[in-house]
Every structure is written in C-alpha cells, then in structure tokens.
Scaffold this motif. Structure first.
Motif, PDB file in Angstrom:
ATOM      1  N   UNK A  41       0.839  -1.207   0.000  1.00  0.00           N
ATOM      2  CA  UNK A  41       0.000   0.000   0.000  1.00  0.00           C
ATOM      3  C   UNK A  41       0.872   1.255   0.000  1.00  0.00           C
ATOM      4  N   UNK A  42       1.905   1.268   0.858  1.00  0.00           N
ATOM      5  CA  UNK A  42       2.791   2.441   0.922  1.00  0.00           C
ATOM      6  C   UNK A  42       3.533   2.635  -0.401  1.00  0.00           C
ATOM      7  N   UNK A  43       3.944   1.546  -1.056  1.00  0.00           N
ATOM      8  CA  UNK A  43       4.600   1.667  -2.358  1.00  0.00           C
ATOM      9  C   UNK A  43       3.656   2.292  -3.378  1.00  0.00           C
ATOM     10  N   UNK A  44       2.405   1.853  -3.375  1.00  0.00           N
ATOM     11  CA  UNK A  44       1.430   2.416  -4.307  1.00  0.00           C
ATOM     12  C   UNK A  44       1.174   3.887  -4.011  1.00  0.00           C
ATOM     13  N   UNK A  45       1.119   4.240  -2.735  1.00  0.00           N
ATOM     14  CA  UNK A  45       0.922   5.640  -2.353  1.00  0.00           C
ATOM     15  C   UNK A  45       2.094   6.479  -2.854  1.00  0.00           C
ATOM     16  N   UNK A  46       3.317   5.961  -2.674  1.00  0.00           N
ATOM     17  CA  UNK A  46       4.500   6.698  -3.151  1.00  0.00           C
ATOM     18  C   UNK A  46       4.461   6.883  -4.664  1.00  0.00           C
ATOM     19  N   UNK A  50       4.272  10.417  -6.685  1.00  0.00           N
ATOM     20  CA  UNK A  50       5.214  10.767  -7.757  1.00  0.00           C
ATOM     21  C   UNK A  50       4.455  11.184  -9.012  1.00  0.00           C
ATOM     22  N   UNK A  51       3.441  10.405  -9.374  1.00  0.00           N
ATOM     23  CA  UNK A  51       2.639  10.745 -10.548  1.00  0.00           C
ATOM     24  C   UNK A  51       1.938  12.086 -10.368  1.00  0.00           C
ATOM     25  N   UNK A  52       1.433  12.332  -9.154  1.00  0.00           N
ATOM     26  CA  UNK A  52       0.767  13.613  -8.900  1.00  0.00           C
ATOM     27  C   UNK A  52       1.758  14.762  -9.031  1.00  0.00           C
ATOM     28  N   UNK A  53       2.993  14.556  -8.573  1.00  0.00           N
ATOM     29  CA  UNK A  53       4.021  15.590  -8.715  1.00  0.00           C
ATOM     30  C   UNK A  53       4.307  15.885 -10.168  1.00  0.00           C
ATOM     31  N   UNK A  54       4.382  14.833 -10.979  1.00  0.00           N
ATOM     32  CA  UNK A  54       4.608  15.020 -12.409  1.00  0.00           C
ATOM     33  C   UNK A  54       3.443  15.763 -13.051  1.00  0.00           C
ATOM     34  N   UNK A  55       2.227  15.396 -12.674  1.00  0.00           N
ATOM     35  CA  UNK A  55       1.047  16.072 -13.225  1.00  0.00           C
ATOM     36  C   UNK A  55       1.022  17.538 -12.827  1.00  0.00           C
ATOM     37  N   UNK A  56       1.379  17.822 -11.580  1.00  0.00           N
ATOM     38  CA  UNK A  56       1.408  19.221 -11.135  1.00  0.00           C
ATOM     39  C   UNK A  56       2.428  20.012 -11.942  1.00  0.00           C
TER      40      UNK A  56
END
Length: 86
Positions: A41-46, A50-56
């Motif tokens: 779960x923590x790996x998926x959250x990370x 990361x994807x959200x950071x790229x999208x931002x």
C-alpha cells in the motif's frame, strides 16, 4: 443423570467454543502478512504521489503556456482591431 447432562452440556459448550476459536484463527493474518500488505500500500501511495508531482509540474507548464498565449492573443487582437498604441 443430572451430572451426565451437565457434563454433556459442558462438552458441547467446549466444542462450540473450540469451533469458534478455530474460525477466528482462520480469519487472522500473521503480522508478516499484514506488514507485507502495508508495504504494498505504501509503495502504491509513493507511486501515486510521484505521478501527482509530475502532473502538477505539467499543469504548471501548461498554465505558463496559456499565459504566454493570452499575451500573444491580446497583441494580435489589438493589431486586428487597431487598438495598438505605438
């Protein structure tokens, strides 16, 4: 007779309790299994972070491009309408 009845009732209760305990044990997971599940779960959250950071970052770039395009559009519209002040 009463003692026999109490004994069988006691044995029946013990068997029932034993079955309930076995079912409870079957539904339990080990601490290691639980830890592995949390790790996934923590790996998926990370990964999502990361994807959200790229999208931002991409959204920021898009916003900057839109601001630049708005400025250029204003210049073009001023030229077309003759409202340019030179």
């Amino acid at each position: 007779m009463t003692q026999e009845s109490e004994s069988s009732n006691y044995e029946r209760q013990l068997r029932h309790l034993n079955r309930r305990l076995e079912r409870l044990e079957d539904t339990q997971i080990s601490p290691q299994e639980f830890a592995r599940g949390l790790d996934r779960i923590y790996e998926e959250i990370d990964e999502l972070r990361s994807e959200m950071g790229q999208l931002r970052s991409q959204m920021g770039q898009m916003n900057q491009a839109i601001i630049e395009m708005n400025g250029k559009f204003d210049i073009i519209m001023q030229y077309i309408t003759g409202n340019n002040r030179e």
